[in-house]
Design a protein around this motif. Structure first.
Motif, PDB file in Angstrom:
ATOM      1  N   ALA A   8      -1.818  -5.289   8.363  1.00  0.00           N
ATOM      2  CA  ALA A   8      -2.329  -6.017   9.512  1.00  0.00           C
ATOM      3  C   ALA A   8      -2.695  -5.063  10.643  1.00  0.00           C
ATOM      4  N   ALA A   9      -1.882  -4.036  10.825  1.00  0.00           N
ATOM      5  CA  ALA A   9      -2.139  -3.082  11.893  1.00  0.00           C
ATOM      6  C   ALA A   9      -3.435  -2.316  11.652  1.00  0.00           C
ATOM      7  N   VAL A  10      -3.736  -2.066  10.413  1.00  0.00           N
ATOM      8  CA  VAL A  10      -4.921  -1.291  10.073  1.00  0.00           C
ATOM      9  C   VAL A  10      -6.191  -1.989  10.549  1.00  0.00           C
ATOM     10  N   VAL A  11      -6.244  -3.286  10.357  1.00  0.00           N
ATOM     11  CA  VAL A  11      -7.483  -3.992  10.650  1.00  0.00           C
ATOM     12  C   VAL A  11      -7.439  -4.787  11.949  1.00  0.00           C
ATOM     13  N   GLY A  12      -6.254  -4.918  12.557  1.00  0.00           N
ATOM     14  CA  GLY A  12      -6.152  -5.604  13.836  1.00  0.00           C
ATOM     15  C   GLY A  12      -6.697  -7.016  13.813  1.00  0.00           C
ATOM     16  N   LEU A  13      -6.122  -7.859  12.971  1.00  0.00           N
ATOM     17  CA  LEU A  13      -6.641  -9.220  12.815  1.00  0.00           C
ATOM     18  C   LEU A  13      -6.139 -10.164  13.900  1.00  0.00           C
ATOM     19  N   GLY A  14      -6.000  -9.651  15.121  1.00  0.00           N
ATOM     20  CA  GLY A  14      -5.606 -10.544  16.203  1.00  0.00           C
ATOM     21  C   GLY A  14      -4.159 -10.952  16.121  1.00  0.00           C
ATOM     22  N   LEU A  15      -3.289 -10.071  15.617  1.00  0.00           N
ATOM     23  CA  LEU A  15      -1.879 -10.422  15.546  1.00  0.00           C
ATOM     24  C   LEU A  15      -1.212 -10.129  16.875  1.00  0.00           C
ATOM     25  N   VAL A  16      -0.114 -10.784  17.113  1.00  0.00           N
ATOM     26  CA  VAL A  16       0.589 -10.592  18.375  1.00  0.00           C
ATOM     27  C   VAL A  16       2.076 -10.530  18.122  1.00  0.00           C
ATOM     28  N   THR A  17       2.739  -9.594  18.823  1.00  0.00           N
ATOM     29  CA  THR A  17       4.191  -9.521  18.717  1.00  0.00           C
ATOM     30  C   THR A  17       4.861  -9.628  20.076  1.00  0.00           C
ATOM     31  N   LEU A  18       4.064  -9.745  21.131  1.00  0.00           N
ATOM     32  CA  LEU A  18       4.677  -9.876  22.447  1.00  0.00           C
ATOM     33  C   LEU A  18       3.786 -10.725  23.341  1.00  0.00           C
ATOM     34  N   SER A  19       4.367 -11.745  23.902  1.00  0.00           N
ATOM     35  CA  SER A  19       3.619 -12.591  24.832  1.00  0.00           C
ATOM     36  C   SER A  19       4.181 -12.393  26.227  1.00  0.00           C
ATOM     37  N   GLU A 222       3.803   7.748  -0.661  1.00  0.00           N
ATOM     38  CA  GLU A 222       4.174   8.251  -1.981  1.00  0.00           C
ATOM     39  C   GLU A 222       3.430   7.565  -3.135  1.00  0.00           C
ATOM     40  N   PHE A 223       2.944   6.351  -2.913  1.00  0.00           N
ATOM     41  CA  PHE A 223       2.336   5.553  -3.977  1.00  0.00           C
ATOM     42  C   PHE A 223       0.833   5.812  -4.057  1.00  0.00           C
ATOM     43  N   SER A 224       0.367   6.269  -5.191  1.00  0.00           N
ATOM     44  CA  SER A 224      -1.035   6.666  -5.343  1.00  0.00           C
ATOM     45  C   SER A 224      -2.007   5.496  -5.325  1.00  0.00           C
ATOM     46  N   GLY A 225      -1.513   4.269  -5.527  1.00  0.00           N
ATOM     47  CA  GLY A 225      -2.400   3.125  -5.619  1.00  0.00           C
ATOM     48  C   GLY A 225      -2.742   2.465  -4.301  1.00  0.00           C
ATOM     49  N   SER A 226      -2.026   2.776  -3.221  1.00  0.00           N
ATOM     50  CA  SER A 226      -2.279   2.137  -1.931  1.00  0.00           C
ATOM     51  C   SER A 226      -3.362   2.879  -1.165  1.00  0.00           C
ATOM     52  N   ALA A 227      -3.968   2.185  -0.193  1.00  0.00           N
ATOM     53  CA  ALA A 227      -4.984   2.818   0.635  1.00  0.00           C
ATOM     54  C   ALA A 227      -4.396   4.025   1.368  1.00  0.00           C
ATOM     55  N   VAL A 250      -6.695  -5.949  -1.450  1.00  0.00           N
ATOM     56  CA  VAL A 250      -8.041  -6.527  -1.544  1.00  0.00           C
ATOM     57  C   VAL A 250      -8.514  -7.011  -0.178  1.00  0.00           C
ATOM     58  N   ILE A 251      -7.669  -7.765   0.505  1.00  0.00           N
ATOM     59  CA  ILE A 251      -8.044  -8.403   1.767  1.00  0.00           C
ATOM     60  C   ILE A 251      -8.439  -7.382   2.822  1.00  0.00           C
ATOM     61  N   TYR A 252      -7.731  -6.260   2.883  1.00  0.00           N
ATOM     62  CA  TYR A 252      -7.976  -5.297   3.945  1.00  0.00           C
ATOM     63  C   TYR A 252      -8.837  -4.122   3.523  1.00  0.00           C
ATOM     64  N   ALA A 253      -9.412  -4.182   2.318  1.00  0.00           N
ATOM     65  CA  ALA A 253     -10.314  -3.127   1.879  1.00  0.00           C
ATOM     66  C   ALA A 253     -11.707  -3.358   2.441  1.00  0.00           C
ATOM     67  N   ASP A 254     -12.429  -2.295   2.710  1.00  0.00           N
ATOM     68  CA  ASP A 254     -13.812  -2.389   3.176  1.00  0.00           C
ATOM     69  C   ASP A 254     -14.619  -1.288   2.503  1.00  0.00           C
ATOM     70  N   PRO A 257     -12.955  -4.868  -3.052  1.00  0.00           N
ATOM     71  CA  PRO A 257     -13.163  -4.738  -4.493  1.00  0.00           C
ATOM     72  C   PRO A 257     -13.154  -6.105  -5.172  1.00  0.00           C
ATOM     73  N   LYS A 258     -13.748  -6.179  -6.350  1.00  0.00           N
ATOM     74  CA  LYS A 258     -13.768  -7.438  -7.088  1.00  0.00           C
ATOM     75  C   LYS A 258     -12.400  -7.759  -7.675  1.00  0.00           C
ATOM     76  N   THR A 259     -11.633  -6.738  -7.981  1.00  0.00           N
ATOM     77  CA  THR A 259     -10.282  -6.928  -8.499  1.00  0.00           C
ATOM     78  C   THR A 259      -9.322  -6.053  -7.704  1.00  0.00           C
ATOM     79  N   ALA A 260      -8.062  -6.414  -7.695  1.00  0.00           N
ATOM     80  CA  ALA A 260      -7.067  -5.630  -6.965  1.00  0.00           C
ATOM     81  C   ALA A 260      -6.883  -4.264  -7.631  1.00  0.00           C
ATOM     82  N   PRO A 261      -6.786  -3.191  -6.836  1.00  0.00           N
ATOM     83  CA  PRO A 261      -6.585  -1.860  -7.407  1.00  0.00           C
ATOM     84  C   PRO A 261      -5.161  -1.624  -7.898  1.00  0.00           C
ATOM     85  N   THR A 262      -4.277  -2.540  -7.569  1.00  0.00           N
ATOM     86  CA  THR A 262      -2.882  -2.417  -7.985  1.00  0.00           C
ATOM     87  C   THR A 262      -2.447  -3.680  -8.718  1.00  0.00           C
TER      88      THR A 262
END
Length: 358
Positions: A8-19, A222-227, A250-254, A257-262
């Motif tokens: 979520a932090a990567v793409v900044g989808l309007g999340l909030v943790t402090l009001s 450590e995981f080779s499959g993640s972005a 998949v959701i946060y890739a740009d 991809p047509k299929t999940a890489p993991t």
């Protein structure tokens, strides 16, 4: 769950943790303050519009205090229970629930909408000290491209992970400091029994399992499959993560991809359930109760999957299509009665530490 807020932090989808905070004064009845303070682990996230709707309808402003990994947050809440940091605690899961209840962390409150919680997630029904909020599966994830390139079938079970073909491929989290790490340990104990799990971990250690402190390091470094792992040139194609990690990739890739890489080794999953509760000495108990009611609304429950990558627990809450396609819940995950976890957790963690880390 202490998992994928990274995405979520990567793409900044309007999340909030402090009001914005209102007055924190209270008249001793727990009703004067117009600010509700939520204490949570650092994976809490909610869409701005969803939180704003609660604030508008209830008249309360929400302040969020994040306290690190789930285990760390629970321990700190217990230590400060006589003068708590907030009113509601979110993020204690079934692996740590007994510790919170035994230490009197929560007071009784049956949230509105509790009757819609699916039966398999309900606990503490006589006292209602905690409310189930979400669920997810801790599972080994694999890097599809790596296994295709090496012409090796990905593992599908706990047994596979100790085979020579998978030597030096797995990274997991420390069971004493990480929620998914502890879940993986409990899953192995459920699979092999009280007398067999230690022998399993001896084999896993001999097969080159790598242990790191937490999920963020394991998955994104450590995981080779993640972005994140690709950027870090990670070399471990197996990681203990969540069944919902593939749809996140998949959701946060740009571009997407047509299929999940993991993928997920479905026979390595342990079911995790997270709870929230009204802190025993909450200064704003009325506001805390209103917030707990909010967590069970369809609006919040349907908002969770794409923010915290967990599944709702109430009947009728919809799940995003990406979850169904790329990260369905495990068909037959390992589970364990919270009472058994309470009886054995600390001893198991001590034994695990001696076996794996020393």
């Amino acid at each position: 769950m202490n998992n994928k807020k990274f995405f979520a932090a990567v793409v900044g989808l309007g999340l909030v943790t402090l009001s914005a905070c209102g007055s924190s004064s209270d008249d001793g009845t727990g009703s004067a303050s117009r600010t509700v303070t939520l204490v949570s682990h650092d994976s809490w996230a909610v869409s701005k519009n969803v939180l704003a709707d609660f604030e508008k309808k209830s008249g309360y402003k929400v302040k969020v205090l994040e306290d690190g990994d789930a285990g760390q947050a629970v321990n700190k809440a217990i230590l400060t229970k006589d003068n708590p940091q907030g009113d509601v605690f979110f993020g204690v899961d079934n692996t740590l629930l007994s510790r919170a209840l035994d230490n009197g962390l929560f007071r009784s409150y049956e949230a509105k909408g509790a009757d819609r919680i699916k039966a398999e997630y309900r606990v503490d029904q006589d006292k209602h000290r905690v409310t189930p909020i979400d669920t997810g599966d801790i599972c080994v994830n694999y890097d599809k491209a790596w296994f295709t390139e090496h012409r090796l079938q990905p593992p599908t079970s706990y047994d596979d992970l100790v085979k020579p073909a998978y030597k030096n491929l797995l990274v997991t989290e420390n069971a004493s400091t990480s929620s998914p790490g502890l879940g993986f340990l409990l899953g192995s104990a459920a699979q092999y029994g009280d007398d067999g799990w230690q022998g399993y971990w001896k084999k896993l250690r001999a097969n080159g399992v790598k242990v790191v402190d937490g999920w963020e390091q394991a998955y994104n470094e450590e995981f080779s499959g993640s972005a994140g792992g690709k950027k870090a040139k990670a070399d471990r194609p197996l990681v203990v993560s969540y069944a919902s990690s593939p749809p996140a990739e998949v959701i946060y890739a740009d571009p997407k991809p047509k299929t999940a890489p993991t993928g997920v080794a479905d026979g390595t999953c342990f079911r995790q359930v997270e709870y929230a509760g009204l802190l025993s000495n909450a200064k704003n108990s009325k506001g805390g109760k209103a917030f707990l009611d909010f967590l069970l609304t369809k609006e919040f429950q349907q908002d969770m999957p794409l923010n915290m990558f967990v599944y709702p627990v109430v009947e009728g809450a919809a799940v995003p299509a990406e979850f169904t396609a790329y990260g369905p819940q495990a068909k037959d995950p390992e589970t364990m009665d919270p009472a058994k976890i309470a009886d054995h957790r600390d001893d198991w963690v001590k034994s695990w530490t001696s076996l794996v880390l020393k």
